[in-house]
Motif scaffolding. Structure first.
Motif, PDB file in Angstrom:
ATOM      1  N   LYS A  25       0.819  -1.210   0.000  1.00 48.21           N
ATOM      2  CA  LYS A  25       0.000   0.000   0.000  1.00 48.21           C
ATOM      3  C   LYS A  25       0.857   1.266   0.000  1.00 48.21           C
ATOM      4  N   THR A  26       2.146   1.099   0.285  1.00 47.28           N
ATOM      5  CA  THR A  26       2.997   2.279   0.450  1.00 47.28           C
ATOM      6  C   THR A  26       4.086   2.402  -0.609  1.00 47.28           C
ATOM      7  N   ILE A  27       4.369   1.330  -1.360  1.00 38.90           N
ATOM      8  CA  ILE A  27       5.449   1.362  -2.346  1.00 38.90           C
ATOM      9  C   ILE A  27       4.872   1.054  -3.724  1.00 38.90           C
ATOM     10  N   SER A  28       5.062   1.972  -4.657  1.00 34.04           N
ATOM     11  CA  SER A  28       4.509   1.765  -5.995  1.00 34.04           C
ATOM     12  C   SER A  28       5.560   1.237  -6.971  1.00 34.04           C
ATOM     13  N   HIS A  29       6.797   1.686  -6.830  1.00 35.40           N
ATOM     14  CA  HIS A  29       7.858   1.230  -7.731  1.00 35.40           C
ATOM     15  C   HIS A  29       8.601   0.077  -7.071  1.00 35.40           C
ATOM     16  N   LYS A  30       8.150  -1.123  -7.362  1.00 38.09           N
ATOM     17  CA  LYS A  30       8.624  -2.327  -6.665  1.00 38.09           C
ATOM     18  C   LYS A  30      10.067  -2.670  -6.990  1.00 38.09           C
ATOM     19  N   THR A  31      10.479  -2.438  -8.240  1.00 36.26           N
ATOM     20  CA  THR A  31      11.841  -2.824  -8.628  1.00 36.26           C
ATOM     21  C   THR A  31      12.889  -2.015  -7.874  1.00 36.26           C
ATOM     22  N   ASP A  32      12.521  -0.809  -7.440  1.00 34.60           N
ATOM     23  CA  ASP A  32      13.488   0.034  -6.735  1.00 34.60           C
ATOM     24  C   ASP A  32      13.901  -0.558  -5.393  1.00 34.60           C
ATOM     25  N   VAL A  33      13.070  -1.405  -4.808  1.00 30.28           N
ATOM     26  CA  VAL A  33      13.375  -1.987  -3.492  1.00 30.28           C
ATOM     27  C   VAL A  33      13.557  -3.503  -3.576  1.00 30.28           C
ATOM     28  N   GLY A  34      13.763  -4.006  -4.782  1.00 30.12           N
ATOM     29  CA  GLY A  34      13.960  -5.449  -4.946  1.00 30.12           C
ATOM     30  C   GLY A  34      12.708  -6.254  -4.741  1.00 30.12           C
ATOM     31  N   GLY A  35      11.562  -5.649  -5.031  1.00 33.63           N
ATOM     32  CA  GLY A  35      10.286  -6.310  -4.766  1.00 33.63           C
ATOM     33  C   GLY A  35       9.759  -7.152  -5.897  1.00 33.63           C
ATOM     34  N   VAL A  36      10.557  -7.389  -6.941  1.00 31.43           N
ATOM     35  CA  VAL A  36      10.140  -8.225  -8.066  1.00 31.43           C
ATOM     36  C   VAL A  36      11.183  -9.324  -8.269  1.00 31.43           C
ATOM     37  N   ARG A  37      10.729 -10.572  -8.293  1.00 29.86           N
ATOM     38  CA  ARG A  37      11.621 -11.711  -8.522  1.00 29.86           C
ATOM     39  C   ARG A  37      11.084 -12.499  -9.721  1.00 29.86           C
ATOM     40  N   VAL A  38      11.909 -12.674 -10.725  1.00 27.18           N
ATOM     41  CA  VAL A  38      11.457 -13.309 -11.963  1.00 27.18           C
ATOM     42  C   VAL A  38      12.161 -14.651 -12.183  1.00 27.18           C
ATOM     43  N   LEU A  70      12.910 -11.963   0.285  1.00 33.03           N
ATOM     44  CA  LEU A  70      12.141 -10.728   0.130  1.00 33.03           C
ATOM     45  C   LEU A  70      11.685 -10.185   1.472  1.00 33.03           C
ATOM     46  N   ILE A  71      11.120 -11.053   2.292  1.00 33.73           N
ATOM     47  CA  ILE A  71      10.627 -10.625   3.604  1.00 33.73           C
ATOM     48  C   ILE A  71      11.770 -10.093   4.453  1.00 33.73           C
ATOM     49  N   ALA A  72      12.901 -10.783   4.404  1.00 31.32           N
ATOM     50  CA  ALA A  72      14.045 -10.373   5.217  1.00 31.32           C
ATOM     51  C   ALA A  72      14.555  -8.994   4.802  1.00 31.32           C
ATOM     52  N   LYS A  73      14.650  -8.761   3.512  1.00 37.25           N
ATOM     53  CA  LYS A  73      15.179  -7.482   3.035  1.00 37.25           C
ATOM     54  C   LYS A  73      14.204  -6.334   3.281  1.00 37.25           C
ATOM     55  N   LEU A  74      12.918  -6.606   3.129  1.00 44.86           N
ATOM     56  CA  LEU A  74      11.934  -5.559   3.428  1.00 44.86           C
ATOM     57  C   LEU A  74      11.962  -5.204   4.908  1.00 44.86           C
ATOM     58  N   LYS A  75      12.126  -6.220   5.731  1.00 45.30           N
ATOM     59  CA  LYS A  75      12.193  -5.997   7.179  1.00 45.30           C
ATOM     60  C   LYS A  75      13.416  -5.167   7.520  1.00 45.30           C
ATOM     61  N   ALA A  76      14.535  -5.488   6.885  1.00 42.08           N
ATOM     62  CA  ALA A  76      15.775  -4.756   7.152  1.00 42.08           C
ATOM     63  C   ALA A  76      15.656  -3.287   6.741  1.00 42.08           C
ATOM     64  N   LYS A  77      14.866  -3.025   5.721  1.00 42.79           N
ATOM     65  CA  LYS A  77      14.688  -1.645   5.235  1.00 42.79           C
ATOM     66  C   LYS A  77      13.515  -0.931   5.896  1.00 42.79           C
ATOM     67  N   GLY A  78      12.820  -1.626   6.792  1.00 42.88           N
ATOM     68  CA  GLY A  78      11.675  -1.021   7.464  1.00 42.88           C
ATOM     69  C   GLY A  78      10.475  -0.820   6.573  1.00 42.88           C
ATOM     70  N   LEU A  79      10.306  -1.712   5.596  1.00 43.48           N
ATOM     71  CA  LEU A  79       9.230  -1.558   4.617  1.00 43.48           C
ATOM     72  C   LEU A  79       8.144  -2.620   4.735  1.00 43.48           C
ATOM     73  N   LEU A  80       8.172  -3.382   5.808  1.00 40.71           N
ATOM     74  CA  LEU A  80       7.200  -4.474   5.949  1.00 40.71           C
ATOM     75  C   LEU A  80       5.795  -3.986   6.271  1.00 40.71           C
ATOM     76  N   GLU A  81       5.702  -2.821   6.896  1.00 41.37           N
ATOM     77  CA  GLU A  81       4.396  -2.355   7.398  1.00 41.37           C
ATOM     78  C   GLU A  81       3.348  -2.241   6.291  1.00 41.37           C
ATOM     79  N   GLY A  82       3.738  -1.757   5.112  1.00 47.72           N
ATOM     80  CA  GLY A  82       2.755  -1.577   4.044  1.00 47.72           C
ATOM     81  C   GLY A  82       2.518  -2.817   3.211  1.00 47.72           C
ATOM     82  N   LEU A  83       3.258  -3.912   3.474  1.00 48.73           N
ATOM     83  CA  LEU A  83       3.131  -5.118   2.650  1.00 48.73           C
ATOM     84  C   LEU A  83       1.799  -5.812   2.906  1.00 48.73           C
TER      85      LEU A  83
END
Length: 711
Positions: free
Chosen positions: A533-546, A561-574
């Motif tokens: 809900k808080t991040i629109s450009h997913k590739t900028d934070v490694g949020g796309v895995r192909v 993915l979960i670990a890296k988002l947690k480390a960056k403090g971005l889990l709240e909007g997931l």
């Protein structure tokens, strides 16, 4: 009867501010009206003088006997509103306010103009100006020159609108020097009432006006302009010089005429989809005006070039091909006739080179022979000075032949002294445009061909698809309830699917096991994307895995993915992760919508992927799109060759690409508060050419959305 008839075709008129004092607007305007020979009755109005330019003057319009069709106001701005009141009392319905001192001067002037507009509407008047140069109608039935221009107008077939008064006067002078006449002229100035739209509507069915020229710094009502211009350009050409292309230029336009300039890409899109020919310089505007004034539309795009020098013929040939036209295939019969009189050294192939020694007789015979060839649609006739042959004699011969064969466009190129062009400008009954260089002539033919193609195409239609609009409304209402202007990736993809756009097979997972179950159902390989809900450009934070090939790899990617988002403090909007089918495609397109503050929703199509901002191979059109607009967008980008199937690739399903654009157009039109929409990429499948929306991003204007949904 048009509301502009009282202004452009008056039988009686008053000049409020007429003057005997030389070098004043009131003096020069009266001088022009009298000298040009206004056929109606003219009433000068002045507080003191009894006679002006030999005519009885009146203290007020209220003192004038009988009815008055229109009034020209040239008094100080602070007295102008009082003059409008008196005109209303007199029953005058048409006014031209030449006076400056309105919104172009700042807040106080803007307030004065606001009051002027209120009075115009209250009295049911039509007003040209304020801050303008006036109007002209060269029709012998009226002979109206209500301007303070330095030169009197020449009779012609052009309807000309200028937003800038002084520039309009300069253009009128140059047109006269170029021997180009016009039918009517309107200087709209601040366009408080009459604007380009009014003029286009007035001239659409005016037989006296064969082409319309526009100098514009802004387009106040884009939707109305689009409607009127599209209808008109199917009958006659509109050629526009739209200023304010750069950010600095747009700012200058605003300060100059008190008008807001929108983004140039939006203005350009509007002109294109309205069939308006846009020029980017006064020189090109004049050149195109010359061509349309002297040439009929061709039957096709086949060009023949006649020359007495090989070099200019070759360069002109290059220009023909560059502009997407064809060199006419000269028939064997025509070649045989040419060989009967041309020397053996001459070339009868196209371009036809008569060689330097060509006498006047060869010009005449060659032109008449080539004109008779049914495979020739347009002709460029080139002259270079050789062996004493006079340029003016060649020009006169070409014009005589053109008079006998008016059905095909002929353009002359004379690479000669400037005295020749001065002599041509002073001649009467010039019936061909003449240029100094072949490339200029071919550019003119290009404009004729552009208009021919536009008129031959049907008017586009805006299709309506059966969609799930109620479901989309619920999705947006949910986002508004959360206070979000940005839809999640999952929500955006769902909206696209609800409007019938082919999206990737996918599923939304909130746990690692759910992700595995969805992937097993879709089939590997898959793509995993964060849904936040808080991040629109997913590739900028490694949020796309192909390219995830199996369950083990999926689990590992999920945990990482979960670990890296947690480390960056971005889990709240997931919210979740999205598992999608892996679409293989080397061609990534972009389509979507941006919003311009003046022009509204602007549809975008072009080369997509991560290089969209670098390559900028995109085109724009205003929503809603017609079927013709969608086709034009697809063919306008350089990447079109990739879509056709370059290097053995499977061609894209063009109808489905077009369908995607039209469905998106309906989506943003149905939900006018959608501010931004991106499908990037719209992947073209290498397997079957199907366009598939791999990712989606939608942003709404919260205030507009709340108002529309009563949320």
């Amino acid at each position: 009867m048009s509301s502009l008839d009282k202004i452009m075709k008056p039988r009686t008129m008053a000049v409020i501010g007429a003057s005997n004092k030389p070098h004043t607007i009131g003096h020069d305007l009266m001088k022009n009206l009298v000298k040009y020979g206004f056929t109606g009755t003219l009433y000068p109005v002045h507080p003191k003088d009894k006679v002006i330019h030999g005519l009885p003057a009146y203290h007020s319009v209220l003192d004038i006997p009988g009815e008055v069709d229109m009034a020209v106001i040239v008094i100080n701005a602070k007295y102008a509103l009082g003059a409008v009141d008196e005109c209303a009392q007199k029953g005058i319905k048409g006014i031209v306010v030449i006076t400056a001192g309105f919104k172009e001067t700042g807040p106080a002037g803007a307030e004065l103009e606001k009051q002027l507009v209120e009075k115009i509407h209250k009295y049911g008047m039509t007003c040209v100006g304020p801050n303008c140069m006036g109007v002209v109608n060269t029709d012998p039935a009226y002979k109206l020159d209500a301007t303070f221009a330095e030169t009197l107008p020449e009779r012609g077939t052009i309807g000309f609108v200028s937003q800038s008064g002084a520039l309009g006067g300069g253009i009128l002078n140059i047109l006269k020097d170029l021997n180009i006449g016009f039918s009517q002229f309107i200087s709209i100035g601040n366009q408080a009432d009459v604007n380009s739209d009014s003029a286009i509507e007035f001239w659409k069915d005016e037989k006296d006006v064969k082409q319309i020229l526009l100098y514009m710094e802004s387009i106040p009502e884009p939707k109305l302009f689009r409607k009127l211009a599209t209808e008109t350009t199917k009958k006659k050409p509109i050629v526009a010089l739209k200023a304010g292309r750069s950010a600095a230029g747009a700012s200058a336009a605003s300060s100059h005429t008190g008008s807001l300039a929108g983004a140039d890409k939006a203005a350009d899109a509007l002109l294109k989809q309205s069939g308006v020919i846009r020029e980017f310089s006064l020189e090109d505007l004049f050149n195109t005006a010359r061509v349309f004034s002297n040439c009929p539309l061709p039957k096709g795009d086949r060009v023949a070039i006649i020359t007495n020098s090989g070099g200019p013929g070759i360069m002109s040939t290059d220009a023909v091909i560059e502009y997407g036209m064809q060199m006419a295939p000269i028939s064997d019969e025509t070649k045989a006739k040419l060989r009967e009189f041309l020397p053996s050294a001459a070339s009868v192939k196209n371009p036809i080179d008569m060689i330097a020694s060509a006498p006047l007789e060869h010009y005449q015979k060659t032109l008449e022979t080539v004109l008779a060839d049914p495979s020739v649609d347009m002709i460029v006739c080139i002259y270079l000075p050789f062996l004493g042959l006079k340029d003016i004699d060649v020009a006169k011969a070409v014009m005589e032949i053109k008079a006998k064969h008016p059905e095909k466009p002929i353009i002359g190129v004379f690479m000669t002294k400037q005295e020749f062009f001065k002599e041509i400008s002073e001649m009467k009954d010039v019936n061909i445009p003449v240029f100094e260089f072949g490339e200029q002539a071919v550019a003119g033919l290009r404009r004729l061909n552009q208009q021919r193609i536009w008129e031959s195409e049907p008017l586009g239609k805006v299709p309506h698809f059966d969609v799930k609009a109620d479901d989309v409304k619920k999705v947006i209402e949910g986002a508004i309830k959360d206070g979000r202007d940005q839809l999640t990736t999952a929500e955006s993809i769902q909206v696209l699917a609800d409007y019938g756009i082919r999206v990737c097979k996918d599923g939304e997972a909130k746990t690692e096991q759910e992700a595995v179950d969805i992937a097993n159902k879709i089939g590997y390989p898959v793509v995993m994307k964060m849904n936040s809900k808080t991040i629109s450009h997913k590739t900028d934070v490694g949020g796309v895995r192909v390219g995830i090939q199996n369950a083990e790899q999926l689990k590992a990617e999920y945990e990482d993915l979960i670990a890296k988002l947690k480390a960056k403090g971005l889990l709240e909007g997931l919210e979740s992760v999205i598992i999608q089918e892996m679409v293989t495609g080397t061609r990534e397109m972009l389509c979507g919508c941006a919003t311009d503050p003046q022009y509204g929703q602007l549809m975008v199509f072009g080369l997509g992927g991560v290089y969209v901002e670098v390559m900028q191979d995109v085109c724009f059109r205003l929503a809603p799109l017609t079927d013709q607009d969608a086709c034009s967008m697809i063919k306008s980008v350089k990447a079109y060759k990739l879509l056709e199937g370059a290097r053995g690739a499977v061609p894209a399903k063009m109808d489905q690409v077009k369908d995607t654009l039209l469905r998106l157009s309906q989506l943003v039109t149905d939900f006018g508060y959608i501010e931004e929409l991106d499908i990037n990429p719209l992947m073209i499948s290498d397997k079957d050419g199907e366009p598939i929306a791999v990712d989606g991003r939608i942003k709404v204007n919260l205030e507009k959305a709340k108002a529309a949904l009563n949320a």
